[in-house]
Design an enzyme around this catalytic site. Sequence first.
Site, PDB file in Angstrom:
ATOM      1  N   CYS A 113       0.816  -1.228   0.000  1.00  0.00           N
ATOM      2  CA  CYS A 113       0.000   0.000   0.000  1.00  0.00           C
ATOM      3  C   CYS A 113       0.846   1.274   0.000  1.00  0.00           C
ATOM      4  O   CYS A 113       0.331   2.365  -0.227  1.00  0.00           O
ATOM      5  CB  CYS A 113      -0.957  -0.001   1.186  1.00  0.00           C
ATOM      6  SG  CYS A 113      -2.115  -1.377   1.154  1.00  0.00           S
ATOM      7  N   HIS A 249      -3.005   7.191   3.446  1.00  0.00           N
ATOM      8  CA  HIS A 249      -3.442   5.928   2.854  1.00  0.00           C
ATOM      9  C   HIS A 249      -4.856   5.621   3.362  1.00  0.00           C
ATOM     10  O   HIS A 249      -5.123   5.697   4.564  1.00  0.00           O
ATOM     11  CB  HIS A 249      -2.466   4.821   3.259  1.00  0.00           C
ATOM     12  CG  HIS A 249      -2.945   3.460   2.877  1.00  0.00           C
ATOM     13  ND1 HIS A 249      -3.461   3.189   1.625  1.00  0.00           N
ATOM     14  CD2 HIS A 249      -3.006   2.296   3.571  1.00  0.00           C
ATOM     15  CE1 HIS A 249      -3.807   1.917   1.572  1.00  0.00           C
ATOM     16  NE2 HIS A 249      -3.545   1.352   2.740  1.00  0.00           N
ATOM     17  N   ASN A 279     -10.012   0.296   0.607  1.00  0.00           N
ATOM     18  CA  ASN A 279      -8.549   0.340   0.539  1.00  0.00           C
ATOM     19  C   ASN A 279      -8.115  -0.192  -0.830  1.00  0.00           C
ATOM     20  O   ASN A 279      -8.233  -1.394  -1.096  1.00  0.00           O
ATOM     21  CB  ASN A 279      -7.971  -0.505   1.675  1.00  0.00           C
ATOM     22  CG  ASN A 279      -6.461  -0.515   1.694  1.00  0.00           C
ATOM     23  OD1 ASN A 279      -5.806  -0.109   0.722  1.00  0.00           O
ATOM     24  ND2 ASN A 279      -5.889  -1.006   2.776  1.00  0.00           N
TER      25      ASN A 279
HETATM   26  N1  COA Z   1     -18.478  -8.806  10.204  1.00  0.00           N
HETATM   27  C1  COA Z   1     -18.826  -9.122  11.443  1.00  0.00           C
HETATM   28  N2  COA Z   1     -17.953  -9.478  12.397  1.00  0.00           N
HETATM   29  C2  COA Z   1     -16.655  -9.517  12.055  1.00  0.00           C
HETATM   30  C3  COA Z   1     -16.206  -9.202  10.762  1.00  0.00           C
HETATM   31  C4  COA Z   1     -17.179  -8.848   9.819  1.00  0.00           C
HETATM   32  N3  COA Z   1     -16.867  -8.521   8.560  1.00  0.00           N
HETATM   33  N4  COA Z   1     -14.877  -9.321  10.722  1.00  0.00           N
HETATM   34  C5  COA Z   1     -14.477  -9.692  11.939  1.00  0.00           C
HETATM   35  N5  COA Z   1     -15.565  -9.821  12.759  1.00  0.00           N
HETATM   36  C6  COA Z   1     -15.605 -10.218  14.168  1.00  0.00           C
HETATM   37  C7  COA Z   1     -14.390 -11.023  14.578  1.00  0.00           C
HETATM   38  O1  COA Z   1     -14.577 -12.380  14.221  1.00  0.00           O
HETATM   39  C8  COA Z   1     -14.387 -10.811  16.062  1.00  0.00           C
HETATM   40  O2  COA Z   1     -15.341 -11.673  16.667  1.00  0.00           O
HETATM   41  P1  COA Z   1     -15.015 -12.432  18.034  1.00  0.00           P
HETATM   42  O3  COA Z   1     -14.797 -11.336  19.037  1.00  0.00           O
HETATM   43  O4  COA Z   1     -16.240 -13.232  18.236  1.00  0.00           O
HETATM   44  O5  COA Z   1     -13.782 -13.224  17.743  1.00  0.00           O
HETATM   45  C9  COA Z   1     -14.910  -9.388  16.238  1.00  0.00           C
HETATM   46  O6  COA Z   1     -15.550  -9.059  14.990  1.00  0.00           O
HETATM   47  C10 COA Z   1     -13.795  -8.382  16.498  1.00  0.00           C
HETATM   48  O7  COA Z   1     -12.719  -8.659  15.627  1.00  0.00           O
HETATM   49  P2  COA Z   1     -11.488  -7.699  15.507  1.00  0.00           P
HETATM   50  O8  COA Z   1     -10.567  -8.221  14.460  1.00  0.00           O
HETATM   51  O9  COA Z   1     -10.928  -7.431  16.874  1.00  0.00           O
HETATM   52  O10 COA Z   1     -12.237  -6.382  14.998  1.00  0.00           O
HETATM   53  P3  COA Z   1     -11.675  -4.949  14.757  1.00  0.00           P
HETATM   54  O11 COA Z   1     -12.444  -3.941  15.506  1.00  0.00           O
HETATM   55  O12 COA Z   1     -10.172  -4.918  14.911  1.00  0.00           O
HETATM   56  O13 COA Z   1     -12.011  -4.724  13.212  1.00  0.00           O
HETATM   57  C11 COA Z   1     -10.833  -4.730  11.138  1.00  0.00           C
HETATM   58  C12 COA Z   1     -11.483  -5.585  12.239  1.00  0.00           C
HETATM   59  C13 COA Z   1     -10.209  -5.665  10.131  1.00  0.00           C
HETATM   60  C14 COA Z   1     -11.936  -3.917  10.487  1.00  0.00           C
HETATM   61  C15 COA Z   1      -9.773  -3.796  11.773  1.00  0.00           C
HETATM   62  O14 COA Z   1      -8.961  -4.533  12.631  1.00  0.00           O
HETATM   63  C16 COA Z   1      -8.950  -3.085  10.766  1.00  0.00           C
HETATM   64  O15 COA Z   1      -9.438  -2.348   9.920  1.00  0.00           O
HETATM   65  N6  COA Z   1      -7.603  -3.223  10.859  1.00  0.00           N
HETATM   66  C17 COA Z   1      -6.690  -2.557   9.986  1.00  0.00           C
HETATM   67  C18 COA Z   1      -6.622  -3.291   8.683  1.00  0.00           C
HETATM   68  C19 COA Z   1      -5.950  -2.501   7.615  1.00  0.00           C
HETATM   69  O16 COA Z   1      -6.161  -1.322   7.482  1.00  0.00           O
HETATM   70  N7  COA Z   1      -5.138  -3.188   6.808  1.00  0.00           N
HETATM   71  C20 COA Z   1      -4.483  -2.643   5.694  1.00  0.00           C
HETATM   72  C21 COA Z   1      -3.330  -1.787   6.116  1.00  0.00           C
HETATM   73  S1  COA Z   1      -2.456  -1.269   4.722  1.00  0.00           S
END
Ligand code: COA
Length: 322
Positions: A113, A249, A279
Amino acid sequence: MNYARIVGTGGYLPEKVLTNADLEQLIDTTADWIVERTGVEERHIAAPDETTCDLAEKASRLALQAAGLEPADIDLIILGTTTPDHVFPSVATQLQHRLGCYGGPAFDVQAVCTGFVYALDIANRFIRTDAAKRALVVGADTFTRIINWKDRGTCILFGDGAGAVVLEAADEPGIIDCQLGADGRYKKLLWVPAGVSSGYEQTREEAAFVEMRGSEVFKVAVTTLKDIAERILSAHQMTVADVDWLIPHQANRRILAATAKRLGLPEERMVDCVRTHGNTSAASVPLALDVAVRDGRIQRGQTLLLEGFGGGFTWGAALVKY
Ligand code: COA
């Protein structure tokens, strides 16, 4: 000493739009959950026969048009991508062929990215050392091709697109500075396990797709995006008060909001396309730049701070007088 100035921008998003309602049909999620955790409402998906080079060509032609230049004026092409059409040749050489501007160097940069910011830094150095006069710098990805559509933690975030800028030699900046970095210890927080040298035929079918430890990536992204902004500004005796537009980004709405807050920058001065782009990897920064140039928010003479962050991890900031 030469400087490099941005003289044109262009962006392209594929026609097909995938909404959160569409994703509700594919995976166990809700539109509300996606919006609340990511800010993404829809993303664009390349057609099956549409490649990264197709997207790059459309964005590049628009950037050339905005600059009032012809392809023949370009003597350098650098393209950031993680999803090239082929293992080789590079997308940049095929873009050069499509545009019909032969002879100058053309190459891809792989910094996920952060690919566009890496490409911008390199092109800036070519121009500053008189090795090029007019460069086409592109970020283009069909990132959804490496997405596992059964993985609800990743498929909600990403989309496809391309963004491009034309840089031209000038007497004044232009690009004031670019600062890049990387830390390979973070490999497994965000990666695709399969690959050319390590083999595509891994035991797990999903190894060909992006794997991400989302909440850990989130924390490093926010800290890094704040740190690199402050570092590049302080190197030029500037503060966030001197920045007209922050163009980070477009990873996730919450990452953008947390970065602006930590920097003490009002969100009104940040370009945010997460809602409709998702993204788009290396395309995200030049696409957001192009949107804000074309809708008139970004004006000539303003100070811009561009920021990339991606797999590796890699990161980079560019301080620009537009
Ligand atoms: N819909 C519903 N629930 C979801 C889900 C979805 N699409 N994706 C994950 N969950 C659930 C998980 O399974 C987890 O459930 P559990 O507590 O029963 O295990 C719960 O939601 C929380 O998961 P978590 O990963 O802690 O959520 P989060 O608040 O961190 O959000 C992202 C997940 C991926 C949206 C977030 O972590 C994120 O955006 N991270 C940065 C990623 C990024 O920008 N990457 C590219 C960088 S270049």
